[in-house]
Design a protein around this motif. Structure first.
Motif, PDB file in Angstrom:
ATOM      1  N   GLY B  69       0.770  -1.237   0.000  1.00  0.00           N
ATOM      2  CA  GLY B  69       0.000   0.000   0.000  1.00  0.00           C
ATOM      3  C   GLY B  69       0.802   1.288   0.000  1.00  0.00           C
ATOM      4  O   GLY B  69       0.234   2.365  -0.070  1.00  0.00           O
ATOM      5  N   LEU B  93      -3.640  -1.127 -11.783  1.00  0.00           N
ATOM      6  CA  LEU B  93      -4.543  -0.094 -11.261  1.00  0.00           C
ATOM      7  C   LEU B  93      -5.928  -0.131 -11.902  1.00  0.00           C
ATOM      8  O   LEU B  93      -6.932   0.033 -11.223  1.00  0.00           O
ATOM      9  CB  LEU B  93      -3.934   1.304 -11.456  1.00  0.00           C
ATOM     10  CG  LEU B  93      -2.714   1.633 -10.599  1.00  0.00           C
ATOM     11  CD1 LEU B  93      -2.217   3.045 -10.939  1.00  0.00           C
ATOM     12  CD2 LEU B  93      -3.018   1.522  -9.110  1.00  0.00           C
ATOM     13  N   HIS B 100      -8.536   3.403 -13.699  1.00  0.00           N
ATOM     14  CA  HIS B 100      -8.513   3.912 -12.327  1.00  0.00           C
ATOM     15  C   HIS B 100      -8.855   5.406 -12.417  1.00  0.00           C
ATOM     16  O   HIS B 100      -8.481   6.073 -13.389  1.00  0.00           O
ATOM     17  CB  HIS B 100      -7.104   3.703 -11.755  1.00  0.00           C
ATOM     18  CG  HIS B 100      -6.972   4.063 -10.311  1.00  0.00           C
ATOM     19  ND1 HIS B 100      -6.850   5.356  -9.881  1.00  0.00           N
ATOM     20  CD2 HIS B 100      -6.939   3.288  -9.186  1.00  0.00           C
ATOM     21  CE1 HIS B 100      -6.743   5.358  -8.544  1.00  0.00           C
ATOM     22  NE2 HIS B 100      -6.803   4.121  -8.104  1.00  0.00           N
ATOM     23  N   ALA B 126      -2.368   7.404  -7.106  1.00  0.00           N
ATOM     24  CA  ALA B 126      -3.373   6.418  -6.685  1.00  0.00           C
ATOM     25  C   ALA B 126      -3.284   6.203  -5.173  1.00  0.00           C
ATOM     26  O   ALA B 126      -4.305   6.055  -4.486  1.00  0.00           O
ATOM     27  CB  ALA B 126      -3.172   5.096  -7.427  1.00  0.00           C
ATOM     28  N   TRP B 127      -2.062   6.236  -4.661  1.00  0.00           N
ATOM     29  CA  TRP B 127      -1.866   6.125  -3.200  1.00  0.00           C
ATOM     30  C   TRP B 127      -2.493   7.343  -2.502  1.00  0.00           C
ATOM     31  O   TRP B 127      -3.143   7.218  -1.470  1.00  0.00           O
ATOM     32  CB  TRP B 127      -0.370   6.022  -2.918  1.00  0.00           C
ATOM     33  CG  TRP B 127       0.023   6.253  -1.496  1.00  0.00           C
ATOM     34  CD1 TRP B 127      -0.065   5.368  -0.468  1.00  0.00           C
ATOM     35  CD2 TRP B 127       0.610   7.450  -0.947  1.00  0.00           C
ATOM     36  NE1 TRP B 127       0.412   5.939   0.690  1.00  0.00           N
ATOM     37  CE2 TRP B 127       0.828   7.203   0.430  1.00  0.00           C
ATOM     38  CE3 TRP B 127       0.970   8.693  -1.474  1.00  0.00           C
ATOM     39  CZ2 TRP B 127       1.397   8.165   1.282  1.00  0.00           C
ATOM     40  CZ3 TRP B 127       1.528   9.649  -0.637  1.00  0.00           C
ATOM     41  CH2 TRP B 127       1.733   9.377   0.723  1.00  0.00           C
ATOM     42  N   VAL B 129      -5.012   9.099  -3.529  1.00  0.00           N
ATOM     43  CA  VAL B 129      -6.469   8.954  -3.566  1.00  0.00           C
ATOM     44  C   VAL B 129      -6.908   7.947  -2.504  1.00  0.00           C
ATOM     45  O   VAL B 129      -7.863   8.162  -1.749  1.00  0.00           O
ATOM     46  CB  VAL B 129      -6.928   8.505  -4.978  1.00  0.00           C
ATOM     47  CG1 VAL B 129      -8.394   8.077  -4.968  1.00  0.00           C
ATOM     48  CG2 VAL B 129      -6.698   9.630  -5.981  1.00  0.00           C
ATOM     49  N   ASP B 130      -6.147   6.849  -2.423  1.00  0.00           N
ATOM     50  CA  ASP B 130      -6.453   5.809  -1.446  1.00  0.00           C
ATOM     51  C   ASP B 130      -6.414   6.374  -0.025  1.00  0.00           C
ATOM     52  O   ASP B 130      -7.248   6.048   0.813  1.00  0.00           O
ATOM     53  CB  ASP B 130      -5.430   4.690  -1.623  1.00  0.00           C
ATOM     54  CG  ASP B 130      -5.783   3.483  -0.781  1.00  0.00           C
ATOM     55  OD1 ASP B 130      -6.928   3.034  -0.919  1.00  0.00           O
ATOM     56  OD2 ASP B 130      -4.931   3.022   0.001  1.00  0.00           O
ATOM     57  N   ARG B 131      -5.438   7.238   0.246  1.00  0.00           N
ATOM     58  CA  ARG B 131      -5.303   7.847   1.578  1.00  0.00           C
ATOM     59  C   ARG B 131      -6.201   9.062   1.766  1.00  0.00           C
ATOM     60  O   ARG B 131      -6.151   9.689   2.821  1.00  0.00           O
ATOM     61  CB  ARG B 131      -3.848   8.291   1.801  1.00  0.00           C
ATOM     62  CG  ARG B 131      -2.858   7.189   1.941  1.00  0.00           C
ATOM     63  CD  ARG B 131      -3.080   6.440   3.251  1.00  0.00           C
ATOM     64  NE  ARG B 131      -2.332   5.206   3.240  1.00  0.00           N
ATOM     65  CZ  ARG B 131      -1.138   5.048   3.800  1.00  0.00           C
ATOM     66  NH1 ARG B 131      -0.595   6.054   4.424  1.00  0.00           N
ATOM     67  NH2 ARG B 131      -0.522   3.889   3.727  1.00  0.00           N
ATOM     68  N   LYS B 132      -6.944   9.416   0.720  1.00  0.00           N
ATOM     69  CA  LYS B 132      -7.820  10.598   0.786  1.00  0.00           C
ATOM     70  C   LYS B 132      -7.047  11.832   1.234  1.00  0.00           C
ATOM     71  O   LYS B 132      -7.502  12.612   2.084  1.00  0.00           O
ATOM     72  CB  LYS B 132      -9.002  10.349   1.724  1.00  0.00           C
ATOM     73  CG  LYS B 132      -9.868   9.165   1.300  1.00  0.00           C
ATOM     74  CD  LYS B 132     -11.112   9.079   2.187  1.00  0.00           C
ATOM     75  CE  LYS B 132     -12.130   8.063   1.683  1.00  0.00           C
ATOM     76  NZ  LYS B 132     -11.586   6.695   1.557  1.00  0.00           N
TER      77      LYS B 132
END
Ligand SMILES: Cc1cc2nc3c(=O)[nH]c(=O)nc-3n(C[C@H](O)[C@H](O)[C@H](O)COP(=O)(O)OP(=O)(O)OC[C@H]3O[C@@H](n4cnc5c(N)ncnc54)[C@H](O)[C@@H]3O)c2cc1C
Ligand code: FES
Ligand code: FES
Lengths: 296, 178
Positions: B69, B93, B100, B126-127, B129-132
């Motif tokens: 992650g 992705l 994505h 992308a990381w 976005v994942d972590r907002k």
């Protein structure tokens, strides 16, 4: 000796600390020490540039359960496991609240990808005079825990460097953790400044990590740690002595501080900067630290 | 510059070791020399050339992949350290034909020119976005991804759009590099 190719490197990957320490001890006895491999952000740069001199590595990535992470003890000290990355500690609110200079340093190591992988222990052991986390740790009186199959000993970071990129660690020892004691004063007394070509992905040309303790209007105690000013990161003792008792920054005082600094630190000219620039900027950072840590 | 010494020293090569990990959702087990760079294993052994090599020294981020992650530089990871981990490359992705959200935003906002930095940019984004993460952190968090072409504004706008920030800083007043 020519450099070692990636394909020729042997790596052992123990999954318990006891196994790792046994392997280190065996290799040390055979006089063929294993080099620990943590986040690899220093080691792989050496390897990718054909600068590798060791063939045998001990990978610590299987020991994250034992050595990863950090803990706050009851006495208010912070224990940073050897495999604790910058990103891991940067997620800790208490570290930001109590050890702001360590967090500033960690947040300026490389950039996102380096912080996800690089460890505090690797930064300490690598012994670069331009390191960022190690000087912050030194200003905070950190201690290095060294573990071997014979047991554990601790060495104050202040006594850890024995010369350019050489440390007090013996071949059968692993850094298991670093501890930062509870700080004696308010966080206002901590100061960190890294000067590089830009904020991120930049190696420090000159840096100051400091802790300046004030009693009423006078400086009572200091830790003045210089980065990229000598063969190792180091405390500037003459300067620390000159600062004790200081109340104002008048012209004569400032000149005296510069003389004390020159007695401690003789920086070099190199590809990143000049001796004169380093000395002048360091001097100004010291004056800035005095102004910024002074109680209002 | 690519610095790989694999061919010059084959006589010294150590035996391959077994390394297993999850790659783009699939379990993989390989026999590989332990210190080889994840970057080379991905591109050569696993035929996934999406991950690029720019500098080979951790500076440029073209080789960014996610390990457990987190965005890391695949040029600095000896493959043995991937044992038991979960790896996502740029190839992993998209959800089949569906891009994505970061990829879609790069297409829409012109976030790529020559494309060499793009896989690494997209993976790091992308990381984010994942972590907002907040759009205000884009330039700082992308500072380990270097772009030779765009001047960054279109990249920052793409990432901001993917982060759902309507007031995407399409053209920064300061124009400073990330
Ligand atoms: C692009 C880039 C940018 C960088 N920017 C910065 C920066 O801004 N500031 C900075 O300070 N550094 C920087 N670095 C250097 C590096 O990332 C740090 O020094 C990092 O903390 C090293 O940690 P590591 O876990 O990756 O170490 P490794 O590479 O795994 O090891 C480094 C050294 O420490 C030894 N070692 C590691 N762990 C242990 C242990 N537990 N016990 C005994 N020995 C051990 C290894 O044998 C090796 O000699 C940068 C590196 C790169 C590639
Ligand atoms: S190729 Fe890995 S960071 Fe540049
Ligand atoms: S688009 Fe060419 S390097 Fe970024």
């Amino acid at each position: 000796m020519s450099s070692i190719a990636h394909s020729a490197v042997r790596v052992s990957r123990p999954t318990s600390l006891a196994e790792a320490l046994d392997q280190l001890a065996d290799a040390a006895v055979r006089d063929a020490p294993l080099r620990p491999l943590a986040g690899g952000t220093d080691i792989m740069v050496e390897a990718n540039h054909g600068g590798l001199r060791q063939r045998d590595f001990l990978d610590l990535s299987g020991l994250k359960a034992a050595l990863g992470g950090f803990t706050w003890a009851h006495d208010g000290s912070l224990r940073i496991g050897a495999m604790c990355t910058y990103a891991t500690l940067l997620a800790d609110a208490r570290s930001h609240a109590e050890l702001p200079i360590l967090m500033q340093a960690a947040g300026l190591v490389g950039a996102t990808q380096i912080q996800a992988r690089g460890t505090f222990a690797g930064n300490v052991e690598n012994g670069s005079p331009a390191a960022d986390a190690a000087p912050a740790l030194l200003a905070l009186d950190a201690v290095v825990h060294l573990q071997s199959s014979r047991g554990e000993r601790t060495v104050p970071l202040e006594a850890y460097y024995t010369g350019y990129r050489s440390t007090a660690r013996r071949a059968d020892e692993l850094i298991s953790a670093l501890t930062v004691p509870k700080q004696p004063g308010p966080t206002r007394e901590q100061f960190f400044r890294k000067v590089g070509t830009r904020a991120f992905q930049a190696i420090t040309k000159v840096g100051l990590s400091a802790r300046i303790t004030w009693l009423d209007d006078a400086i009572a105690d200091t830790r003045i740690v210089a980065t990229s000013m000598a063969a190792t990161i180091c405390r500037a003792r003459h300067l620390e002595n000159a600062l004790r008792g200081l109340t104002t920054l008048d012209q004569a005082t400032v000149a005296g501080l510069r003389r004390a600094q020159d007695a401690d630190l003789r920086p070099l000219d190199d590809v990143r900067s000049t001796a004169a620039y380093r000395a002048e900027v360091f001097h100004r950072l010291v004056c800035q630290a005095i102004r910024e840590t002074r109680p209002s | 510059m690519t610095v790989s010494h694999a061919h010059s020293h084959l006589a010294d090569a150590v035996p391959p070791q077994r390394v297993s990990f999850t790659l783009n959702g699939e379990p993989r087990a390989l026999m590989v020399r332990p210190f080889r760079r994840l970057l080379d294993v991905l591109r050569t052994d696993l035929a996934l050339p999406g991950t690029k090599e720019g500098c080979g020294e951790g500076e440029c981020g073209a080789c960014s992949v996610l390990i457990d992650g987190e965005p890391v530089n695949a040029c600095l990871v000896p493959v043995i350290q991937c044992e038991g981990s979960t790896i996502v490359t740029v190839e992993g992705l998209a959800d089949h034909a569906a891009l994505h959200p970061v990829q879609a935003a790069f297409v829409q906002h012109g976030g790529a020119q020559c494309g060499i930095c793009t896989p690494g940019m997209v993976v790091t984004a992308a990381w984010m976005v994942d972590r907002k993460l907040d759009a205000s952190a884009i330039r700082e968090k992308l500072s380990g991804n270097i772009c030779r072409c765009t001047g960054y504004s279109a990249i920052v706008a793409s990432v901001a759009a993917a982060l759902g920030d309507a007031k995407a800083p399409a053209s920064d007043a300061d124009g400073a590099d990330a």
